[in-house]
Design a protein around this motif. Sequence first.
Motif, short mmCIF file in Angstrom:
data_model
loop_
_atom_site.label_atom_id
_atom_site.label_comp_id
_atom_site.label_asym_id
_atom_site.label_seq_id
_atom_site.Cartn_x
_atom_site.Cartn_y
_atom_site.Cartn_z
N GLY A 82 0.96 -0.97 -0.04
CA GLY A 82 -0.37 0.44 0.04
C GLY A 82 0.78 1.11 -0.32
N GLU A 139 -1.82 5.22 4.02
CA GLU A 139 -2.31 3.78 4.01
C GLU A 139 -1.75 3.03 5.28
OE1 GLU A 139 -4.32 2.75 0.05
OE2 GLU A 139 -2.80 2.06 0.26
N SER A 145 -7.17 3.97 4.99
CA SER A 145 -6.20 5.54 5.38
C SER A 145 -6.16 6.07 6.58
CB SER A 145 -6.22 6.70 4.33
OG SER A 145 -7.79 7.29 5.43
#
Length: 251
Positions: A82, A139, A145
Motif C-alpha cells: 500500500g 495507508e 487511510s
Amino acid sequence: VHCFLITITSAFSLLFHQRHIRPQFVHKMQYSSLHPDLILPELVVFDLDMCLWRPEMFTLYDIPNEKSTKKYGKLGSAAAEGVLGVTSGDELISLFPGALQVLQDFHNGMYPGMKIAAASSADTPLAVTIGKAAMNILEVFPSVSVRQVFAKGWASDSLFEGNMQIGRTAPLSSDKSRTHFPILQKETGIAYENMLFFDDCIWSDHCAMVSQNCPGVVTHRTPSGLQYSDWLNGLKAFHQKKSRMMTSQAP
C-alpha cells in the motif's frame, strides 16, 4: 493464535523485563487477543509530527494530493502492499514503523472499546492542511487511510472531527494542555483519567504540561518517534495507574 497476555503479571514481565526476548517473538504476539484483565484507556491521543510520522509539517510547502508521488511497499506486517509515503515537494511524509504497527493492531480490533485521537500543535495553517492531506493518502492497510483509522469507533455517518485537534489557530493554541485536551474531553465525553497521550516533546514538553494541567491523563514521551516499545510501555503505565486507583478505592 498466540495469547498476547496470559496474565497481566506474566505478560508484562515478558514484554518489559526480559531483555533477551527476541524481537520476532514480540512481533508474533502483536496480533493476539488481549487478556480481559488488562485495563485499557478509552482514548489514546497521539501527537503527529515526529511522533506518529515524519518530517515536521512546518518544514513543508506543497500540499499532497492524489497526483503526488507516492511510495508503495509492504505495509508493516501486512501481506499486501500500500501507500507507505507521499511526497510534499522533495520530502517524503511517512509513518514511523512502530506507529504503523500500532494503527494496524488498533484497526484489527486488538483493543476493544478503545478510540484514538490527534492533538497536534502544527505551527501554521499550511502545516495543518498538509498534515490532513497526508492522513487521507497514507495507508495503514490497502485502501484504508490513516484518517479512516482515526475515525474507527466514533458513532457518526461521516468522519467525526471532534477527535482531530490539529493546529494552533484559535480556539487551539501552542499549549495542548490548555486547548487541545479540554476540547477533546468536551467533544468525546471521555474523562482525563481514561486517556493516554503520546508526544515526542522535542520542542516543548507537552507531556509535562498535560500531566500538570489535565490531571489524570497518563503521558509517554516518544523522542525517537513512536516505537512499538513506547506503545507497550504506555499501556503498561496506564494499566498500573488504574490498578493503583482501584486498589486505593477498594473498601
